[in-house]
Design an enzyme around this catalytic site. Sequence first.
Site, PDB file in Angstrom:
ATOM      1  CG  ASN A   5      -1.935   1.095   1.226  1.00 42.39           C
ATOM      2  OD1 ASN A   5      -1.627   2.225   0.896  1.00 42.39           O
ATOM      3  ND2 ASN A   5      -3.160   0.767   1.612  1.00 42.39           N
ATOM      4  CG  ASP A  68      -4.313  -6.319  10.822  1.00 41.95           C
ATOM      5  OD1 ASP A  68      -4.530  -6.239   9.596  1.00 41.95           O
ATOM      6  OD2 ASP A  68      -5.060  -6.934  11.595  1.00 41.95           O
ATOM      7  CB  SER A  69      -5.214  -0.405  10.481  1.00 46.70           C
ATOM      8  OG  SER A  69      -5.051  -0.421   9.077  1.00 46.70           O
ATOM      9  CG  PHE A 155      -6.368   4.299   2.125  1.00 44.33           C
ATOM     10  CD1 PHE A 155      -6.401   3.135   2.870  1.00 44.33           C
ATOM     11  CD2 PHE A 155      -5.386   5.228   2.416  1.00 44.33           C
ATOM     12  CE1 PHE A 155      -5.480   2.894   3.879  1.00 44.33           C
ATOM     13  CE2 PHE A 155      -4.452   4.998   3.409  1.00 44.33           C
ATOM     14  CZ  PHE A 155      -4.505   3.832   4.151  1.00 44.33           C
ATOM     15  N   GLY A 156      -9.956   3.427   2.025  1.00 42.84           N
ATOM     16  CA  GLY A 156     -10.774   2.610   2.917  1.00 42.84           C
ATOM     17  C   GLY A 156     -12.059   3.309   3.329  1.00 42.84           C
ATOM     18  CG  HIS A 183      -6.153   4.461  12.631  1.00 42.71           C
ATOM     19  ND1 HIS A 183      -6.462   5.444  11.723  1.00 42.71           N
ATOM     20  CD2 HIS A 183      -6.117   3.308  11.897  1.00 42.71           C
ATOM     21  CE1 HIS A 183      -6.615   4.921  10.521  1.00 42.71           C
ATOM     22  NE2 HIS A 183      -6.403   3.626  10.595  1.00 42.71           N
TER      23      HIS A 183
END
Length: 204
Positions: A5, A68-69, A155-156, A183
């Site tokens: 990413n 990891d999110s 994004f996301g 975060h």
Amino acid sequence: MASRNRKKLAELRRVLQAAGISGLELLSLDDVDPFPEAPETGATFEENALTKARAAFAATGIAAVADDSGLAVDALNGMPGVLSARWSGVTGASGEDRDRANTALLLAQLADVPDERRGAAFVSVCALVSPAGEVVVRGEWPGTIVREPRGEGGFGYDPVFQPLGSTRTAAELGPEEKDAVSHRGRALEQLLPALRDLAERDFA
């Protein structure tokens, strides 16, 4: 960084630059020889981040950071959580198509949830595995889920996540604004002492 990413890579690069940390060359998985990547099958963000970082370090011998999110929504009992990236079940699609499908499903699931119960938090766990050992940190960014996507950045789930105290969604924030409060920014901030130590060590 055990990721392909480019936006995550750019975020880490900005955080390192802002902290004045030099002496580290930042690589992605696209910059090293291919190796079997660890599947994200852990029940927690911590398990997944550590598994990815350990696999990258073992395969390359290079200190590895893995993140990891995901999004934890109160009305969904903390879901999508570790399933955030594949919440809609869409596979094989481009990242943007998958993001749109995930976001559309989330909004549909929350359609009847009143505004006062739409609390959520982005969670990021970053793991650093290096010759110096292992470090795991966690950052959280509280907010609410809005009813319609807003903004072109990020994004996301960024277009539907409105941080606590803000009138804008995460997708309406500039990169530097987001780094300071997000975060992942909060997690990476906690990782800085270990990264600074790594930059100053000589493992030869």
